[in-house]
Design an enzyme around this catalytic site. Structure first.
Site, PDB file in Angstrom:
ATOM      1  N   HIS A   1      68.325   6.647   8.813  1.00  0.00           N
ATOM      2  CA  HIS A   1      68.760   7.795   9.615  1.00  0.00           C
ATOM      3  C   HIS A   1      69.553   8.794   8.768  1.00  0.00           C
ATOM      4  CE1 HIS A   1      70.359   9.628  13.433  1.00  0.00           C
ATOM      5  NE2 HIS A   1      71.335   9.967  12.613  1.00  0.00           N
ATOM      6  N   GLU A   2      70.570   8.292   8.069  1.00  0.00           N
ATOM      7  CA  GLU A   2      71.413   9.182   7.265  1.00  0.00           C
ATOM      8  C   GLU A   2      70.646   9.777   6.089  1.00  0.00           C
ATOM      9  OE1 GLU A   2      74.074  10.167   8.485  1.00  0.00           O
ATOM     10  OE2 GLU A   2      74.333   8.623  10.021  1.00  0.00           O
TER      11      GLU A   2
ATOM     12  N   HIS B   1      66.888  16.354   4.488  1.00  0.00           N
ATOM     13  CA  HIS B   1      66.826  17.671   5.137  1.00  0.00           C
ATOM     14  C   HIS B   1      67.684  18.659   4.336  1.00  0.00           C
ATOM     15  CE1 HIS B   1      66.975  19.936   9.295  1.00  0.00           C
ATOM     16  NE2 HIS B   1      66.455  20.670   8.335  1.00  0.00           N
TER      17      HIS B   1
ATOM     18  N   HIS C   1      69.003  12.946   7.169  1.00  0.00           N
ATOM     19  CA  HIS C   1      69.901  14.107   7.080  1.00  0.00           C
ATOM     20  C   HIS C   1      69.981  14.622   5.640  1.00  0.00           C
ATOM     21  CE1 HIS C   1      71.450  14.031  11.121  1.00  0.00           C
ATOM     22  NE2 HIS C   1      71.940  12.805  11.013  1.00  0.00           N
TER      23      HIS C   1
END
Length: 613
Positions: A395-396, A402, A399
């Site tokens: 998940h991290e 991105h 980020h």
């Protein structure tokens, strides 16, 4: 798979490869030398704050100085905040942080109201914007011009800036009350041998306890404690909403909600679509809850109660080492292509990630912001070897990737993506990991656990946050109209009305022995300026991107990277997504998201029927 994650008493004992590489940010200098550079650059900006508008060359030069200043600011913020995160009681870095805060606010006060100066030179800047050298600044400048109609007089705006540090921050009062001063009582075990004080940190773990009396007493005592202060909680929320309403209406917005939507240039139609499509898909959520309840009652031979909803139906005790977690993340993301995978490998080898929990380390996880000009997009987590921790790493990393693609592709002024878009890439990575784990796992209980966690994530983000958003929307509108809704009875009436629209479970929200759950006045997110709908949108969009990938293959992934991950903030959020193939004003996009979600539920039901006969 490893059985245990080694524990370390001190942060300095943690192996280097599992810690942040924060010295990289200093580039051989000391933090005091960076502070000296900060002061030098800030003085230059203050000196030219008025003269830079004399001609376009001076203005362009000032923008370059601002960018250099921002790059330095990013490095300092990353260095200080990450160091504090790994030891929140470190007095040395707290002093450094306070020193920098003073320097920054001193600069902020001296530089004054930049937007006011821009508006004073609007005619001149509008002509300058025809010059292609200002192209990357057009979005921000146009927004300042568009915001002019919502500004008060110069004297009033100056006054508001000067007295802002004296503003009453009701969310802080709410936090003190709910975190420190409310006595939630104790959770008691059936045999009376365990008596555990209930707090915000352990509440959900207690609701997962195998002992029913632990769960029941946690649930009931939590609700009783909150209900005891329901009028105080109602007053805090009402005053918070009223303050924002008064400000929005004084500035000429049609409503408080529209003042928030204005920041992202979003039309209210988007909210109506979200509320209508999520509430009209109740049957999909009901399908999950009915089957979960069936499996629960088959396994436990008892009726399911409100305090049972977090009790795991299967216990998965598989443990993963950090290296195994890295390997799973890499393999699950392999379809993303060579550049993406190469960068994730670099993140692991170049110490972007601070993995292990130690005393005084910040809880939870994050991928840090303010990353432009910094090659390492730092990630903090508290890895405990569980599947959930593997998912957190993925998940991290979503980020951080991105941030990598946006920073690489966009100029500094357009590289930062807004909260509206922030959760999409991280959720997309979770979906990639989920399907990879389902593919390679041979254990039915593990598969069931993975599917259930994925479903709960969707339910908690889409169903719950949309319900909360429509509740906020309704309460703000009533306050805007001057309706008398400042008591718990009135606020609860509104919350119950909205809840019925989204109701998917036949479980009672409260028990005859219990005070009612006062959730409508006891959610910290309600103090965050109407943004929970953005979480729901993020989950919807991530599922649409993922469904497109499942239907179209690798071509969809290339499109996703080029059109979304690389877009940063080059346009307004809705326009970025439209360019990436997702029109948020088209209600059909919800059908794709719910199609992907329902496929997950079908897998869950199929495996559950095998496990619970």
């Amino acid at each position: 798979m490893s059985k245990e994650i080694k524990e370390y008493k001190k942060y300095s004992d943690v192996p280097k490869e599992y810690r942040f590489d924060l010295d990289y940010l200093l580039e051989g200098k000391t933090i005091d030398q960076l502070f000296d550079q900060f002061l030098e650059k800030s003085k230059k900006l203050i000196k030219i704050k008025d003269s830079k508008y004399q001609n376009i060359e001076s203005y362009l030069e000032s923008l370059k100085l601002e960018e250099d200043f921002n790059l330095l600011n990013n490095k300092i913020i990353n260095y200080i905040s990450n160091n504090i995160s790994v030891n929140v009681v470190d007095s040395h870095f707290r002093e450094i942080s306070q020193k920098f805060e003073f320097m920054y606010y001193s600069f902020f006060n001296q530089i004054g109201d930049e937007n006011q100066r821009i508006l004073e030179h609007e005619e001149k800047i509008t002509k300058w914007l025809l010059d292609p050298r200002l192209a990357s600044y057009k979005k921000a400048l146009d927004f300042v011009f568009k915001s002019k109609k919502h500004r008060l007089s110069k004297e009033v705006e100056d006054y508001l800036i000067k007295v802002s540090r004296g503003n009453i921050e009701l969310y802080k009062v709410y936090g003190i009350l709910t975190n420190s001063e409310l006595d939630y009582g104790y959770a008691l075990s059936s045999d009376g041998k365990r008596k555990i004080e209930i707090n915000l940190s352990n509440r959900f773990n207690l609701l997962k306890d195998q002992d029913e009396n632990i769960r029941k007493t946690t649930y009931l005592n939590w609700n009783k404690a909150s209900a005891k202060h329901k009028e105080t909680l109602s007053s805090l929320l009402y005053q918070h909403f009223s303050k924002l309403s008064a400000d929005a209406l004084a500035r000429g917005y049609s409503s408080t909600v529209n003042s928030f939507l204005f920041e992202d240039q979003v039309d209210e139609k988007l909210l109506k679509n979200l509320y209508d499509k999520v509430s009209s898909n109740k049957k999909v959520f009901q399908k999950y809850y009915q089957n979960y309840k069936k499996f629960f009652e088959k396994k436990n031979s008892k009726q399911m109660e409100a305090w049972d909803i977090y009790l795991p139906l299967v216990v998965v005790d598989e443990k993963y080492s950090i290296e195994e977690a890295q390997d799973l993340v890499l393999k699950s993301l392999e379809p993303m292509g060579s550049e993406y995978i190469s960068k994730v490998k670099e993140a692991f080898s170049s110490r972007w990630v601070d993995y292990l929990p130690v005393k005084n380390k910040r809880s939870g996880a994050y991928s840090i912001g303010s990353t432009h000009g910094i090659d390492k997009k730092f990630i903090l987590m508290n890895f405990d070897g569980t599947l959930n921790s593997v998912s957190t790493l993925s998940h991290e990393m979503g980020h951080s990737m991105h941030s990598y693609f946006s920073d690489k592709t966009q100029p500094q002024s357009l590289s930062s993506y807004p909260i509206f878009l922030a959760e999409i890439a991280s959720i997309f990575n979770e979906l990639m990991l989920k399907d990879y784990l389902l593919e390679v796992s041979e254990n039915l209980e593990t598969k069931f656990h993975i599917l259930n966690e994925s479903i709960l994530n969707f339910v908690g983000t889409v169903h719950r946050q949309t319900l909360w958003s429509e509740y906020e929307y309704t309460l703000y509108n009533k306050i805007d109209k001057g309706e008398p809704v400042g008591t718990y009875t009135k606020i609860d009436e509104i919350y119950e009305q909205i809840s019925q629209k989204y109701k998917v479970s036949d479980l009672k929200n409260h028990h005859p022995e219990d005070e009612k759950n006062v959730i409508g006045v006891n959610v910290p997110h309600f103090y965050y300026h109407f943004y929970v709908y953005k979480y729901a949108i993020g989950m919807i969009v991530a599922n649409v991107f993922y469904q497109k990938y499942k239907e179209e293959g690798k071509q969809a992934l290339e499109f996703y990277i080029n059109k979304f991950l690389s877009a940063g903030g080059r346009d307004w959020p809705v326009e970025i997504l439209k360019d990436a193939g997702i029109d948020l004003y088209d209600s059909k996009i919800y059908d794709l998201a719910f199609k992907n979600f329902e496929q997950t539920i079908d897998q869950f039901v199929e495996i559950g029927n095998k496990l619970f006969k």
